[in-house]
Motif scaffolding. Structure first.
Motif, PDB file in Angstrom:
ATOM      1  N   UNK A  73      -8.044 -30.077  -8.681  1.00 57.76           N
ATOM      2  CA  UNK A  73      -8.779 -28.886  -8.278  1.00 57.76           C
ATOM      3  C   UNK A  73      -7.848 -27.921  -7.550  1.00 57.76           C
ATOM      4  N   UNK A  74      -8.222 -26.665  -7.596  1.00 53.92           N
ATOM      5  CA  UNK A  74      -7.484 -25.639  -6.850  1.00 53.92           C
ATOM      6  C   UNK A  74      -8.450 -24.515  -6.500  1.00 53.92           C
ATOM      7  N   UNK A  75      -8.089 -23.762  -5.467  1.00 53.29           N
ATOM      8  CA  UNK A  75      -8.956 -22.676  -5.023  1.00 53.29           C
ATOM      9  C   UNK A  75      -8.140 -21.412  -4.818  1.00 53.29           C
ATOM     10  N   UNK A  76      -8.787 -20.281  -5.058  1.00 54.96           N
ATOM     11  CA  UNK A  76      -8.203 -18.961  -4.826  1.00 54.96           C
ATOM     12  C   UNK A  76      -9.162 -18.209  -3.908  1.00 54.96           C
ATOM     13  N   UNK A  77      -8.658 -17.763  -2.759  1.00 54.32           N
ATOM     14  CA  UNK A  77      -9.485 -17.092  -1.760  1.00 54.32           C
ATOM     15  C   UNK A  77      -8.926 -15.686  -1.530  1.00 54.32           C
ATOM     16  N   UNK A  78      -9.789 -14.681  -1.652  1.00 58.38           N
ATOM     17  CA  UNK A  78      -9.375 -13.296  -1.471  1.00 58.38           C
ATOM     18  C   UNK A  78     -10.334 -12.595  -0.509  1.00 58.38           C
ATOM     19  N   UNK A  79      -9.794 -11.900   0.493  1.00 54.23           N
ATOM     20  CA  UNK A  79     -10.654 -11.136   1.414  1.00 54.23           C
ATOM     21  C   UNK A  79     -10.765  -9.671   0.971  1.00 54.23           C
ATOM     22  N   UNK A  80     -11.934  -9.080   1.246  1.00 60.00           N
ATOM     23  CA  UNK A  80     -12.148  -7.650   1.019  1.00 60.00           C
ATOM     24  C   UNK A  80     -12.773  -7.054   2.275  1.00 60.00           C
ATOM     25  N   UNK A  81     -12.212  -5.942   2.737  1.00 52.59           N
ATOM     26  CA  UNK A  81     -12.684  -5.315   3.966  1.00 52.59           C
ATOM     27  C   UNK A  81     -12.994  -3.851   3.698  1.00 52.59           C
ATOM     28  N   UNK A  82     -14.209  -3.454   4.021  1.00 45.05           N
ATOM     29  CA  UNK A  82     -14.626  -2.055   3.942  1.00 45.05           C
ATOM     30  C   UNK A  82     -15.297  -1.698   5.262  1.00 45.05           C
ATOM     31  N   UNK A  98     -14.316 -16.632  -3.097  1.00 42.80           N
ATOM     32  CA  UNK A  98     -13.723 -17.955  -3.297  1.00 42.80           C
ATOM     33  C   UNK A  98     -13.948 -18.383  -4.742  1.00 42.80           C
ATOM     34  N   UNK A  99     -12.866 -18.711  -5.416  1.00 44.44           N
ATOM     35  CA  UNK A  99     -12.955 -19.229  -6.778  1.00 44.44           C
ATOM     36  C   UNK A  99     -12.335 -20.622  -6.820  1.00 44.44           C
ATOM     37  N   UNK A 100     -13.123 -21.590  -7.241  1.00 41.93           N
ATOM     38  CA  UNK A 100     -12.671 -22.980  -7.302  1.00 41.93           C
ATOM     39  C   UNK A 100     -12.674 -23.434  -8.758  1.00 41.93           C
ATOM     40  N   UNK A 101     -11.554 -23.993  -9.173  1.00 41.62           N
ATOM     41  CA  UNK A 101     -11.430 -24.538 -10.527  1.00 41.62           C
ATOM     42  C   UNK A 101     -11.153 -26.030 -10.427  1.00 41.62           C
ATOM     43  N   UNK A 102     -11.891 -26.818 -11.191  1.00 42.40           N
ATOM     44  CA  UNK A 102     -11.751 -28.275 -11.111  1.00 42.40           C
ATOM     45  C   UNK A 102     -11.773 -28.880 -12.504  1.00 42.40           C
ATOM     46  N   UNK A 103     -11.061 -29.992 -12.625  1.00 38.45           N
ATOM     47  CA  UNK A 103     -11.042 -30.756 -13.871  1.00 38.45           C
ATOM     48  C   UNK A 103     -11.483 -32.182 -13.567  1.00 38.45           C
ATOM     49  N   UNK A 104     -12.273 -32.755 -14.469  1.00 42.00           N
ATOM     50  CA  UNK A 104     -12.763 -34.092 -14.226  1.00 42.00           C
ATOM     51  C   UNK A 104     -13.052 -34.862 -15.494  1.00 42.00           C
ATOM     52  N   UNK A 105     -13.562 -36.047 -15.311  1.00 43.14           N
ATOM     53  CA  UNK A 105     -13.926 -36.922 -16.416  1.00 43.14           C
ATOM     54  C   UNK A 105     -15.151 -37.736 -16.013  1.00 43.14           C
ATOM     55  N   UNK A 106     -15.916 -38.145 -16.978  1.00 41.59           N
ATOM     56  CA  UNK A 106     -17.078 -38.990 -16.712  1.00 41.59           C
ATOM     57  C   UNK A 106     -16.599 -40.422 -16.559  1.00 41.59           C
ATOM     58  N   UNK A 107     -16.941 -41.021 -15.423  1.00 41.92           N
ATOM     59  CA  UNK A 107     -16.482 -42.370 -15.126  1.00 41.92           C
ATOM     60  C   UNK A 107     -17.594 -43.408 -15.251  1.00 41.92           C
TER      61      UNK A 107
END
Length: 394
Positions: free
Chosen positions: A274-283, A291-300
């Motif tokens: 898994x990995x995450x990308x976090x970006x702030x926006x200020x107005x 926050x964007x999280x991407x994950x890879x998995x398998x059925x166990x």
């Protein structure tokens, strides 16, 4: 040859003047500290230090019921008090026959009373004292420190060793516990807009229900403790701690229970990357965190015999369901952090690093802004492998 004689005499004189191990400490005269705990004494208000020391008379022996060890435990627990953490540590010398050696200490257990009052003096001691290792694992104990140190851990000779090994094992096997080192806490204290979150250990009473043999494991690793500066402000539950790990990419391995899209039976999806990308926006004063999280998995573990992988709609549904489980954990920890007004998620530090000018403007009012900021969470899961070995034919 005669010219070398004066030089030889000088070397011989120097050899006589040189001492050997002038500051040596023989191992048989040392007491090796395995685990250290600090708390505030409820009656005196002084700093209380509790240490677990290895007992060389018993530790590692084949028969602990005979010989020099007798009925002694493989460890000894001793405590002392002082007006400062350093004085409390020095006062231990009045209660032990051996000089304490701290380089093998692997645990720093903090009592709840001390955590709520402030742990900065203890962290300062570990940073300044040369024998104390910053690689020790810090935990906040929900319960009695001495009882935890005196407890017997299954499969381990001492509770200090058991705690450290249990922490490392849990870190790699489950998502709801974040094992950190003291050096990370000290670094967090120096970061603008980033509060501490320390892992939590629940001390379990001896009378609690155990396994089939009646034995009870003395410690439960779950969740954490949230801080504002160096003071604890509340507990973090298991799923909330899992959300913290998802946000900051510290999930090494996660087993998620998901309902199958066909017959609604539970199955297990193991996330192995898994990995995450976090970006702030200020107005202005409106702050948004994406926050964007991407994950890879398998059925166990798939009790159902339905084919979930050759039918695209079923696989897509399973991936969405898994993503929802992760998103729920992340949403829970965000709500909890805002309730406690503790930015242990590090969103302020994210703005400090990526939008420094905006942070300079927002920093004086960050405690007011943080509970109201908007967070968008997007989770995407890809399940690459199936766990069904045999599919029954109708």
């Amino acid at each position: 040859m005669q010219n070398w004689r004066p030089l030889l005499v000088v070397f011989l004189l120097l050899a006589l003047l040189l001492t050997g191990c002038w500051n040596r400490r023989d191992p048989e005269l040392l007491g090796f500290v395995i685990a250290t705990g600090f708390d505030l004494h409820p009656e005196t208000g002084l700093y209380q230090i509790i240490v677990q020391v290895a007992n060389p008379l018993v530790l590692g022996s084949q028969d602990q019921g005979s010989g020099g060890g007798g009925e002694k435990k493989p460890f000894w627990v001793v405590e002392a008090q002082g007006h400062t953490p350093f004085e409390a540590r020095q006062n231990l010398a009045l209660k032990t026959s051996r000089e304490l050696f701290w380089a093998h200490n692997g645990i720093l257990a903090l009592g709840e009373n001390l955590a709520r009052e402030g742990i900065a003096p203890v962290l300062d001691l570990f940073e300044l004292e040369r024998q104390l290792r910053l690689s020790a694992r810090p935990v906040v104990v929900d319960g009695d420190l001495r009882s935890l140190f005196e407890a017997e851990f299954p499969l381990e000779e001492t509770s200090g060793q058991g705690l450290r090994r249990q922490i490392v094992t849990t870190m790699f096997e489950r998502t709801f516990f974040s094992a950190r080192e003291i050096r990370e806490l000290i670094a967090t204290l120096s970061r603008p807009g980033f509060e501490m979150m320390i892992s939590r250990i629940e001390e379990r009473a001896t009378g609690e229900k155990g396994d089939s043999t009646g034995a009870t494991h003395p410690a439960k690793l779950s969740g954490g403790a949230a801080f504002v500066k160096d003071r604890m402000v509340g507990w973090i539950e298991e799923r909330e701690a899992a959300g913290w790990n998802w946000i900051w990419g510290r999930t090494y391995r996660a087993s998620l229970v998901v309902m199958a899209p066909t017959d609604r039976r539970p199955l297990v999806v193991e996330i192995f990357r898994s990995r995450s990308i976090i970006k702030p926006r200020v107005e202005g004063d409106n702050v948004t965190i994406d926050i964007q999280i991407e994950a890879q998995g398998r059925v166990q573990d798939q009790p159902s015999t339905d084919d979930l992988f050759t039918v695209k709609e079923r696989l897509a549904s399973l991936e969405r369901r898994t993503a929802t489980v992760i998103k729920n954990d992340v949403d829970m920890v965000i709500r909890r952090a805002q309730e406690l007004e503790s930015d242990f998620l590090g969103f302020g530090n994210l703005i400090y690093r990526k939008l420094p000018r905006e942070w300079k403007r927002l920093e004086p009012r960050w405690q007011e802004i943080f509970p109201n900021l908007k967070v968008n969470v997007d989770v995407r899961v890809v399940i690459q492998r199936g766990g069904l070995v045999v599919r029954h034919q109708s």
